[in-house]
Motif scaffolding. Structure first.
Motif, short mmCIF file in Angstrom:
data_model
loop_
_atom_site.label_atom_id
_atom_site.label_comp_id
_atom_site.label_asym_id
_atom_site.label_seq_id
_atom_site.Cartn_x
_atom_site.Cartn_y
_atom_site.Cartn_z
N PHE A 290 -15.35 -2.79 -10.90
CA PHE A 290 -15.16 -1.76 -9.77
C PHE A 290 -13.89 -1.94 -9.08
O PHE A 290 -13.16 -0.93 -8.95
N LEU A 291 -13.37 -3.15 -8.84
CA LEU A 291 -12.32 -3.40 -8.04
C LEU A 291 -11.10 -3.12 -9.13
O LEU A 291 -10.00 -2.29 -8.42
N ALA A 292 -11.18 -3.38 -10.32
CA ALA A 292 -10.00 -2.74 -11.14
C ALA A 292 -9.97 -1.39 -11.42
O ALA A 292 -9.03 -0.95 -11.48
N SER A 293 -11.31 -0.73 -11.33
CA SER A 293 -10.98 0.73 -11.46
C SER A 293 -10.32 1.16 -9.98
O SER A 293 -9.84 2.47 -10.24
N VAL A 294 -10.76 0.74 -9.22
CA VAL A 294 -9.89 1.24 -7.85
C VAL A 294 -8.39 1.08 -8.04
O VAL A 294 -7.65 2.17 -7.72
N GLY B 124 -3.01 5.63 -10.67
CA GLY B 124 -3.03 6.86 -11.05
C GLY B 124 -2.28 8.00 -10.29
O GLY B 124 -1.56 8.85 -10.52
N TYR B 125 -2.84 7.91 -8.89
CA TYR B 125 -2.42 8.96 -8.03
C TYR B 125 -0.91 8.71 -7.74
O TYR B 125 -0.23 9.80 -7.49
N LEU B 126 -0.64 7.53 -7.92
CA LEU B 126 1.04 7.36 -7.52
C LEU B 126 2.02 7.72 -8.72
O LEU B 126 3.09 8.01 -8.66
N THR B 127 1.45 8.08 -9.74
CA THR B 127 2.24 8.35 -10.91
C THR B 127 2.03 9.87 -11.26
O THR B 127 2.38 10.15 -12.58
N GLN B 128 1.47 10.48 -10.32
CA GLN B 128 1.35 12.15 -10.64
C GLN B 128 2.79 12.84 -10.62
O GLN B 128 2.79 13.88 -11.29
N TRP C 91 1.33 -0.73 -14.45
CA TRP C 91 -0.04 -1.00 -13.95
C TRP C 91 -0.85 -0.13 -14.47
O TRP C 91 -2.25 -0.52 -14.79
N HIS C 92 -0.77 1.00 -14.43
CA HIS C 92 -1.61 2.29 -14.60
C HIS C 92 -2.08 2.36 -16.28
O HIS C 92 -3.29 2.62 -16.51
N ILE C 93 -1.10 2.33 -17.00
CA ILE C 93 -1.38 2.30 -18.37
C ILE C 93 -1.20 1.32 -19.15
O ILE C 93 -1.95 1.57 -20.44
N VAL C 94 -1.03 0.15 -18.81
CA VAL C 94 -1.20 -1.12 -19.60
C VAL C 94 -1.90 -2.11 -18.97
O VAL C 94 -3.09 -2.45 -19.49
N LEU C 95 -1.51 -2.90 -17.72
CA LEU C 95 -2.28 -3.94 -17.25
C LEU C 95 -3.65 -3.82 -16.89
O LEU C 95 -4.59 -4.36 -17.19
N LEU C 96 -3.78 -2.65 -15.93
CA LEU C 96 -5.15 -2.29 -15.38
C LEU C 96 -6.19 -2.01 -16.41
O LEU C 96 -7.26 -2.36 -16.63
#
Length: 219
Positions: A126-130, A136-140, A176-181
């Motif tokens: 859940f924390l990783a999903s947050v 994701g919001y930061l990369t719009q 962070w959004h497309i690889v690490l998380l």
């Protein structure tokens, strides 16, 4: 003629054989892919775990398409906008299902029966999903992402992590959004599901517990 005692002690296969034996001993096929389930699984509260994983599959699949085609596709093309919407609503449903699953298991005390690690991996998921949703919001690449990043930087700097988690750095947030998380979330989800298979689903608090060593769903 070979000595029976000697042949019994030999464990061929090296480290790969040792890993295979450990995997089969820890997670035998009847637990990994059970063909029956306990009767109490007919309750709706047990459905939200599967719905969460299903929504995650949609999010990952649409995210891969967006990464392949690029921002010029999802901002301009009609198909790109549709896939971008599927990605957004997949995330909304994923978080909705996961929160219900989390609260349901909390009130069922899902850490009972040596399931503490199952519970903890779910909470970390859940924390990783947050974090994945936030990046994701930061990369719009729109005014929303600019406003969110501008508001978030002060909070992150205040807690001392702004030096290595710079929300104003688009490239860093994208990785962070497309690889690490996603890698972390995928690994944690796989571990969580395997632990569920190993320990079994948690029964209702007032349900009769199965006999020790019995496979769930079988007498």
């Amino acid at each position: 003629m070979s000595d029976p005692a000697t042949s019994r002690d030999v464990r061929p296969g090296g480290w790969t054989g040792a890993v295979r034996r450990y995997a089969v001993r820890t997670l035998p096929p009847e637990k990994l892919l059970p063909d029956t389930q306990p009767a109490y699984m007919a309750s709706w509260i047990y459905v939200f775990g599967v719905l969460t994983v299903s929504a995650l599959v949609v999010v990952v699949a649409t995210g891969c398409l967006l990464a392949l085609e690029g921002p010029g596709w999802w901002h301009v093309s009609g198909v790109g906008k549709y896939v971008n919407s599927l990605h957004l609503w997949g995330v909304e449903l994923f978080m909705f299902f996961m929160v219900i699953h989390l609260w349901g298991k909390f009130f069922m005390a899902a850490w009972r029966g040596r399931r503490a690690m199952t519970w903890m991996t779910g909470a970390v998921c859940f924390l990783a999903s947050v974090g994945a949703a936030f990046t994701g919001y930061l990369t719009q690449q729109n005014f929303d992402s600019q406003w969110i990043s501008g508001q978030a930087k002060d909070g992150l700097n205040a807690v001392g992590i702004g030096a290595w988690f710079n929300v104003l750095d688009f490239g860093q947030m994208l990785m962070w959004h497309i690889v690490l998380l996603p890698l972390a979330l995928g690994a944690l989800t796989g571990l969580h599901v395997l632990l569920v298979r190993r320990r079994g689903i948690v029964p209702p608090i007032d349900a009769a517990l199965p006999e020790p060593g019995a496979v769930q769903g079988r007498p």
